[in-house]
Design a protein around this motif. Structure first.
Motif, mmCIF file in Angstrom:
data_model
loop_
_atom_site.group_PDB
_atom_site.id
_atom_site.type_symbol
_atom_site.label_atom_id
_atom_site.label_comp_id
_atom_site.label_asym_id
_atom_site.label_seq_id
_atom_site.Cartn_x
_atom_site.Cartn_y
_atom_site.Cartn_z
ATOM 1 N N VAL A 204 0.850 -1.213 -0.210
ATOM 2 C CA VAL A 204 0.045 -0.014 0.037
ATOM 3 C C VAL A 204 0.889 1.433 0.060
ATOM 4 O O VAL A 204 1.655 1.340 0.905
ATOM 5 N N ASP A 205 0.840 2.113 -0.915
ATOM 6 C CA ASP A 205 1.637 3.272 -1.327
ATOM 7 C C ASP A 205 0.761 4.416 -1.574
ATOM 8 O O ASP A 205 1.233 5.242 -2.645
ATOM 9 N N GLY A 206 -0.396 4.455 -1.434
ATOM 10 C CA GLY A 206 -1.237 5.385 -1.733
ATOM 11 C C GLY A 206 -2.643 4.873 -2.357
ATOM 12 O O GLY A 206 -3.022 3.603 -2.190
ATOM 13 N N LEU A 231 2.878 1.766 3.188
ATOM 14 C CA LEU A 231 4.205 2.461 3.478
ATOM 15 C C LEU A 231 4.042 4.097 3.643
ATOM 16 O O LEU A 231 3.645 4.767 2.607
ATOM 17 N N GLY A 232 4.365 4.336 5.003
ATOM 18 C CA GLY A 232 4.061 6.005 5.033
ATOM 19 C C GLY A 232 2.631 6.627 5.102
ATOM 20 O O GLY A 232 2.756 7.815 4.968
ATOM 21 N N LYS A 264 8.640 8.106 -3.679
ATOM 22 C CA LYS A 264 7.695 9.218 -3.193
ATOM 23 C C LYS A 264 8.848 10.097 -2.502
ATOM 24 O O LYS A 264 8.726 11.227 -1.901
ATOM 25 N N GLY A 265 10.378 9.539 -2.778
ATOM 26 C CA GLY A 265 11.223 10.376 -2.123
ATOM 27 C C GLY A 265 11.696 9.808 -0.608
ATOM 28 O O GLY A 265 12.527 10.226 -0.095
ATOM 29 N N GLY A 398 1.919 10.027 -11.062
ATOM 30 C CA GLY A 398 2.581 10.783 -10.076
ATOM 31 C C GLY A 398 4.117 10.343 -10.117
ATOM 32 O O GLY A 398 4.786 11.071 -9.165
ATOM 33 N N VAL A 399 4.777 9.560 -10.808
ATOM 34 C CA VAL A 399 6.027 9.198 -10.902
ATOM 35 C C VAL A 399 7.006 10.145 -11.732
ATOM 36 O O VAL A 399 6.545 10.225 -12.903
ATOM 37 N N ASP A 400 8.131 10.320 -11.245
ATOM 38 C CA ASP A 400 8.900 11.427 -11.993
ATOM 39 C C ASP A 400 9.400 10.463 -13.208
ATOM 40 O O ASP A 400 10.093 9.392 -13.135
#
Length: 422
Positions: A204-206, A231-232, A264-265, A398-400
């Motif tokens: 899970v990351d968003g 994650l976060g 996401k940094g 959303g990924v660079d």
């Protein structure tokens, strides 16, 4: 977001200094002080970030999570010593229904087949999911005033309750004896041995709305256990995951870490996170699934059934390399060289013996191919007949683009090495 109190900021700055000096004991102690103040500290490429503590247990890093599914004791950031408490709202493996297939309560998802016009066939509605939750999470009923059938703490002066309790006790004994006559213990063991335990693992990351639909479809249309690693708490997805744990306490288990995903940094990589999910699992079959994938029916059971003879892993979509090895092409159903990470099932013991997921992979692209090539045995893809769909392209939103290309190439270089090795 609430304003960070100056004393908490000071603690975080002292912790950053301790980390820079490799004083891990001081770093761990300061992290606990920050947590006691109601905040979590998250390490970033630029230093640190402070966020309010959510109402559920959060572990510091992916590497701090235990193996084997035990939540009794945690590990600190560096030394591996116990340090975190049991996460609330969790259930043990003994309390979880892990067999794949269907039962009457989980089959409540069939009521969602009559979806509204314009929506995808089989889409779960909120009302349908609520019905599933009510049937799945309903507590076992016991006779009033009784902890064990046939006993009461307040029978004096109530002979009718005493008679009722005795009748219930006698009836339960009769049913038990009848069951023993009809189904010998040996036969029960054979049935259990024939049905492997299954866990569907989610990273899970968003995208909280997507997560909710994915999990509710899993609960409604399979009997598999759901194991998720947050994650976060990106965009509040961790909070939604905890809501799902409370909605389906016997089916969903969640782990939360303060680390945010690498794309996401943050510092939590895809490979390390997926590998930790594999090692948290205790089932026979480990199902890798992306939260963008939604089940329209029981797509898990066919994958598990395909793990026969020398088949190590079975998935939804498979690929084969072009002759020059520079490109992968979508494969027809059947034996394949690689499985894509949208949805596939693998024998957990075989995956562990092969070294698990490549822990240094930071981004998902090409990591599924690297994992596939490390597995022994045969891989198969079931293809379009599997009752499943995907509403969007995986994780590219959303990924660079520069980051995506760099990390994808980094992993693909290892894929080529594996493909060309004898």
């Amino acid at each position: 977001m609430s304003e960070v109190p100056p004393n908490v900021t000071g603690l975080a700055e002292r912790r950053a200094k301790a980390r820079a000096e490799h004083d891990h004991a001081a770093s761990d102690a300061l992290r606990d002080e920050i947590r006691a103040e109601g905040w979590l500290v998250r390490d970033t490429a630029d230093g640190f970030e402070l966020i309010p503590s959510p109402p559920f247990e959060v572990w510091p890093t992916v590497s701090s999570l235990p193996e084997g599914g035990s939540q009794e004791a945690g590990r600190d950031e560096s030394s591996g010593e116990p340090g975190a408490s049991t996460a609330p709202g969790q259930v043990s493996a003994e309390d979880t229904d892990t067999a794949t297939g269907r039962d009457d309560s989980a089959d409540a998802g069939r009521v969602a087949e009559a979806a509204e016009p314009g929506r995808h066939p089989g889409r779960l509605e909120d009302l349908d999911a609520k019905k599933v939750a009510e049937s799945e999470a309903a507590p076992q009923q016991r006779p009033e005033g009784s902890e064990l059938v046939g006993r009461s703490d307040d029978l004096d002066g109530h002979p009718e309750r005493m008679v009722s309790s005795q009748l219930l006790w006698d009836a339960s004994l009769s049913v038990s004896r009848l069951d023993e006559t009809i189904v010998p213990p040996a036969d029960v063991e054979e049935v259990k041995a024939a049905r492997p335990t299954v866990t569907v693992a989610l990273l899970v990351d968003g995208r909280p709305d997507e997560l909710r639909e994915c999990v509710r479809a899993l609960v409604a249309r399979t009997e598999a256990r759901v194991l998720a690693l947050d994650l976060g708490d990106v965009d509040g997805a961790g909070a939604v995951l905890q809501e799902l744990v409370e909605e389906f306490p016997r089916r969903v288990e969640a782990w939360h870490v303060a680390e945010s995903p690498h794309w996401k940094g943050g510092s939590a990589g895809w490979g390390e996170s997926r590998d930790r999910l594999l090692r948290l699992d205790t089932s026979d079959v480990h199902v890798v699934m992306d939260t963008s994938v939604i089940l329209d029916g029981d797509a898990v059971t066919p994958l598990v059934k395909a793990l026969d003879d020398d088949v190590t892993a079975a998935g939804w979509k498979g690929v084969n390399p072009r002759e020059d090895g520079e490109e992968w092409l979508e494969a027809e159903p059947g034996e394949v060289r690689g499985l894509l990470g949208h949805l596939f099932a693998v024998r957990r013991d075989t995956a562990l013996a092969a070294g698990g997921f490549p822990a240094d992979v930071r981004y998902y692209r090409n990591a599924d191919l690297e994992f596939s090539l490390r597995l022994p045995g045969t891989l198969v893809a079931l293809g379009k007949d599997l009752p499943v769909h995907q509403d969007r392209r995986r994780r590219d939103d959303g990924v660079d683009p520069g980051y995506r290309d760099e990390e994808s190439r980094r992993t693909y270089d290892r894929v080529l090495g594996l493909l060309r090795s004898p």
